[in-house]
Design an enzyme around this catalytic site. Structure first.
Site, PDB file in Angstrom:
ATOM      1  N   GLU A  37      25.277-136.979 -19.682  1.00 25.59           N
ATOM      2  CA  GLU A  37      24.970-137.298 -18.251  1.00 25.59           C
ATOM      3  C   GLU A  37      23.542-137.894 -18.209  1.00 25.59           C
ATOM      4  O   GLU A  37      23.483-139.129 -17.644  1.00 25.59           O
ATOM      5  CB  GLU A  37      25.148-136.368 -17.301  1.00 25.59           C
ATOM      6  CG  GLU A  37      26.638-135.747 -17.044  1.00 25.59           C
ATOM      7  CD  GLU A  37      26.758-134.691 -18.177  1.00 25.59           C
ATOM      8  OE1 GLU A  37      25.991-134.217 -18.812  1.00 25.59           O
ATOM      9  OE2 GLU A  37      27.998-134.379 -17.958  1.00 25.59           O
ATOM     10  N   HIS A  89      29.720-125.776  -9.023  1.00 24.01           N
ATOM     11  CA  HIS A  89      30.582-127.008  -8.663  1.00 24.01           C
ATOM     12  C   HIS A  89      30.520-127.379  -7.133  1.00 24.01           C
ATOM     13  O   HIS A  89      31.354-128.282  -6.493  1.00 24.01           O
ATOM     14  CB  HIS A  89      32.102-126.597  -9.226  1.00 24.01           C
ATOM     15  CG  HIS A  89      32.310-127.016 -10.555  1.00 24.01           C
ATOM     16  ND1 HIS A  89      31.735-126.145 -11.607  1.00 24.01           N
ATOM     17  CD2 HIS A  89      32.854-127.924 -11.376  1.00 24.01           C
ATOM     18  CE1 HIS A  89      31.889-126.732 -12.608  1.00 24.01           C
ATOM     19  NE2 HIS A  89      32.691-127.761 -12.776  1.00 24.01           N
TER      20      HIS A  89
END
Lengths: 323, 321
Positions: free
Chosen positions: B58, B128
């Protein structure tokens, strides 16, 4: 632009050397606030790498970045004006030493976050090539950056997508005060091998050796090869940062410093010229830097009312902080 | 009238902008197969040079997008999980956001970051389920949280066309919405909208909570006239639009799916009380301080702003004044 040119190489290392010495004087005189990370001793790397690049090729530098910006062709006067925080500086006084940039000559900025610029440069080279330009890039970083995950991710991405980026590690033996042996497991070149990237170790004190290694890598990359790594072994002649001129830190034995300074890239490059030619370059560099200092100190300081200028490229206006 | 889902609105926005502008490229994990059900069909239509599936790196691909933007691209980066924004906060804040000023205006960094499924998805637990739009507002990165399919389309289009970095939070709580959309058009950044007119209290609701606010307003219709203001963009905020509303109603309640301390609700209340003399103390309904969403569904829900809490806050504000 990629052939051997001892005069030009010498001129570049000499320019960077004297630029840095002048900049240190300006730090001590209070004209450059915040100090600098002197590139003294490492000039051969920026000079050698950039001598093998074209103007359209892209580079990114580091917090110790003056040499990269100058070697790629930025105007020393505007660079010095930037260090002095003037609106006539490369970045209009908004960047200073650690963020000096000159997009016009392919310098996408010095970058003060260790290991951060590799992925940025990879993306920039990829996009230019997607648009049909046959360019390559070179991203400079120190030995301290080889333990930053962000840089290792960039190695992977560049190698995976075969983006022609030369990863140039300036191994000066220390990340601030931390010696390489205390920080690097394995080897620097070995990190490249893990991603299938060719790696070359070169004497960073010899600008011509750096130029040769770079020219060979650039030729392979322009012919369709993927990224490569060059580890240039060098030595930092001065402090990590000019704050050390006030606070002496005890991490390099005097004998080691003397040994390191004995291999001076300016002398190594200068010895390849006849003395008259060398003296002429020295005089020309001095004249250029005299003019640069004059230009830098004559430039206006930015108006505080413009402190938020350039914050947004879209024209968005930020709220100010006042009541 | 076509029924458009929120997800397909995002897909349409990407496809339309990629068709309109060759400089638009999309990067992200598993986007070639549209694992987040947003990049559907893009690889086939635009090819792997413009639809680049990335390794799980990322930090590198976020800064790769910054570099591509410096060289003329308009990259869109998809993150499947909102918490990944913590991983790339450095790359967005320290580089993408700072480059224009640090270089003295030599460059622009037009990158769009899209998070399809921000906030709780129920059952995805602590790592999440974050909703960190206030973090980006705090550092001054343009941040939008569309509540409807039409806004999802229009704000994503405007984000891609914007010359600055923009984060697009697509709340999980809104992703399954469908709506009749007659006119797909860009929605200007920084412009809020009154979703429901009222005269007694202004409720500012962010993202999917707009729909909760509208439902609560209906429930309370017999007792109070509730105006619902959807800022759409949380930075830069439409202060003038909100001040106009609160100046009429005199009361303010904010419902915000962020953590309480330094959340966008705090900023909204602070700014409004600087500019408007309210008839009653303002209220806010938020996640708790330091919220980590627990796994069990009842606990997950307990930590998110609820309709009961919003109803209570509105009633208190009406009673106080």
């Amino acid at each position: 632009m990629t052939g051997a040119d001892p005069l030009r190489l010498y001129r570049t290392v000499r320019l960077i050397r004297r630029f840095e010495e002048r900049a240190i004087e300006l730090v001590h005189a209070g004209q450059i606030v915040g100090g600098i990370h002197p590139y003294l001793g490492q000039e051969g790397i920026a000079a050698g790498v950039c001598a093998a690049l074209d103007r359209e090729d892209l580079v990114t530098g580091t917090h110790r970045g003056h040499g990269h910006v100058l070697a790629k062709g930025a105007d020393p006067a505007r660079m010095l004006a930037e260090l002095c925080g003037r609106v006539t500086g490369l970045n209009r006084g908004r960047g200073g030493s650690m963020h000096a940039a000159d997009f016009g000559v392919g310098v996408l900025g010095a970058n003060a976050i260790v290991g951060a610029a590799g992925a940025i440069l990879t993306g920039a080279v990829w996009e230019r090539r997607r648009r049909g330009a046959g360019i390559v890039g070179a991203t400079f970083f120190g030995d301290g950056a080889v333990n930053e995950g962000m840089l290792l991710e960039a190695f992977n991405l560049a190698a995976l997508w075969r983006v022609p980026v030369l990863f140039v590690c300036e191994n000066n033996g220390y990340a601030t005060t931390m010696p390489v042996d205390g920080a690097v497991a394995g080897t620097i070149a070995g990190r490249a091998a893990a991603f299938g990237m060719p790696a070359t170790v070169v004497d960073g004190q010899d600008p011509e050796a750096v130029r040769e290694v770079t020219a060979a890598a650039v030729a392979r990359m322009r012919a369709g090869g993927g990224p490569e790594l060059v580890e240039a072994r060098t030595y930092r002649f001065d402090a990590h940062h000019t704050f050390e001129h006030q606070v002496r830190l005890d991490y390099r034995p005097p004998e080691e410093v003397a040994e390191g300074r004995s291999r001076d890239p300016v002398d190594i490059a200068g010895a390849r010229l006849d003395p008259a030619a060398r003296a002429a370059v020295d005089a020309a560099v001095e004249a250029e830097l005299d003019a640069a200092v004059e230009y830098a100190l004559a430039g206006p300081h930015p108006d505080p009312a413009t402190a938020l200028d350039h914050l947004y490229a879209s024209g968005l206006t930020a709220r100010t902080g006042g009541g | 009238m076509p029924r458009l889902s929120y997800r397909r609105a995002l897909t349409r926005a990407l496809a339309d902008e990629m068709t309109r502008d060759e400089s638009v490229v999309v990067l992200g994990e598993d986007i070639r197969v549209a694992a987040a059900n947003v990049t559907t069909g893009l690889l086939k239509k635009f090819g792997p040079e413009r639809v680049r599936d990335t390794p799980l790196s990322e930090q590198a691909f976020t800064s790769f997008a910054t570099g591509a933007a410096l060289a003329g691209a308009r990259p869109v980066v998809e993150f499947q999980i909102p918490s990944l924004l913590f991983l790339v906060f450095e790359q967005i804040v320290n580089h993408a956001h700072k480059f224009p000023l640090m270089t003295g205006g030599q460059c622009a960094v037009p990158v769009t970051y899209v998070v399809p499924g921000s906030g709780s998805r129920t059952g995805w637990a602590g790592q999440h389920s974050d909703h960190p739009y206030a973090l980006f507002a705090h550092v001054g990165v343009t941040t939008v949280v569309p509540a409807t399919p039409a806004d999802a389309y229009g704000l994503l289009v405007s984000a891609i066309r914007c010359d600055d970095p923009v984060v697009v939070f697509a709340p999980a709580g809104a992703l399954d919405l469908r709506a009749d959309v007659t006119d797909l058009a860009p929605v200007p950044l920084g412009r809020g909208v009154v979703r429901r007119s009222g005269t007694d209290v202004t409720v500012v609701a962010v993202g999917h909570l707009v729909h909760d606010a509208l439902a609560v307003a209906e429930e309370l219709a017999g007792q109070a006239s509730v105006e619902v203001f959807d800022p759409r963009t949380v930075y830069p905020f439409d202060w003038d639009g909100l001040v106009e509303s609160v100046s009429r109603t005199g009361r303010l309640v904010v419902v915000d799916d962020g953590n309480r301390s330094c959340g966008i609700a705090a900023e909204i209340i602070a700014t409004v009380v600087e500019r408007v003399r309210l008839a009653a103390p303002p209220r806010r309904v938020t996640r708790p301080d330091g919220a980590v969403l627990p796994f069990a569904p009842a606990l997950d829900r307990a930590v998110q702003p609820g309709r009961d809490q919003l109803t209570a806050a509105i009633q208190l504000t009406l009673k106080d004044g």
